[in-house]
Design a protein around this motif. Structure first.
Motif, short mmCIF file in Angstrom:
data_model
loop_
_atom_site.label_atom_id
_atom_site.label_comp_id
_atom_site.label_asym_id
_atom_site.label_seq_id
_atom_site.Cartn_x
_atom_site.Cartn_y
_atom_site.Cartn_z
N ARG A 138 1.61 6.79 -6.91
CA ARG A 138 0.40 7.60 -7.06
C ARG A 138 1.49 9.12 -7.46
O ARG A 138 0.90 9.97 -7.47
CB ARG A 138 -0.71 7.48 -6.56
N LYS A 154 0.79 -1.03 -0.23
CA LYS A 154 -0.02 -0.06 -0.11
C LYS A 154 1.06 1.60 0.02
O LYS A 154 0.73 1.60 -0.83
CB LYS A 154 -0.65 0.21 0.67
N GLN A 155 1.65 1.15 0.92
CA GLN A 155 2.89 2.15 0.63
C GLN A 155 3.47 2.56 -0.51
O GLN A 155 3.90 3.52 -0.86
CB GLN A 155 3.27 2.31 2.15
N LYS A 182 1.06 4.02 -2.73
CA LYS A 182 0.59 5.60 -2.72
C LYS A 182 1.76 6.55 -3.40
O LYS A 182 1.60 7.06 -3.35
CB LYS A 182 0.99 5.30 -1.26
#
Length: 188
Positions: A174, A167-168, A171
């Motif tokens: 993006r 997830k990191q 992130k």
């Protein structure tokens, strides 16, 4: 006075057309001469086993050649069916085995992953932007296509921790800063 049995070579020359006839009659395509060879072998077996008091040799040849070719066709069809069944089983097992827990999702677009794979400098740039654990996730999940559970076992941590690393990373990928870096690399 006993009549001498003709040699197989003579019999073969006289009856070779029977093999071609049976191949044609059974609508067999024989580009590699497999059926022709099987017909020759059947003719040789018939020649060896022929008993004159049981009927004409020509009828026995036809019977043996035709049945041997049919047996070969059945064998090949059975092998093709087994192969098709095996392929279907493998497809089914792969489609039922796919789950978010076991298979890593495709996080990156095709063009992005192709660019990364072909550009080592971009990998180094990405690595410099990530923590050690985040890089492990990229390396194992994206590059090696390793399932999350296996990454967790290898790194002696939980699946939830590995998912958090992912997830990191997503992130960070993006962010506008990384996208600008990516555009610069793509223009080079």
């Amino acid at each position: 006075m006993t009549q001498q049995k003709p040699s197989f070579e003579e019999i073969c020359q006289q009856n070779e057309r029977r093999i071609h006839y049976q191949i044609h009659k059974l609508n067999i395509r024989d580009p590699h001469q497999e059926y022709y060879q099987e017909g020759l072998f059947a003719m040789w077996n018939a020649y060896e086993r022929y008993e004159p008091d049981k009927g004409p040799m020509a009828t026995y040849f036809n019977y043996m050649i035709r049945n041997r070719m049919i047996d070969l066709m059945r064998k090949e069809n059975r092998q093709q069916e087994q192969l098709a069944n095996y392929i279907e089983e493998q497809k089914a097992s792969h489609s039922t085995a796919a789950s978010p827990e076991t298979d890593p999702p495709q996080y990156l677009s095709r063009e992005f992953s192709d660019l990364l794979l072909s550009n080592p400098a971009l990998w180094q740039q990405l690595k410099s932007q990530l923590t050690e654990n985040q890089w492990k996730w990229v390396y194992y999940a994206v590059i090696d296509n390793m399932p999350i559970k296996e990454i967790a076992i290898q790194e002696n941590t939980t699946s939830e921790a590995v998912k958090s690393w992912g997830k990191q990373v997503r992130k960070k990928l993006r962010t506008d800063e990384f996208r600008q870096l990516l555009k610069q690399e793509m223009n080079l």
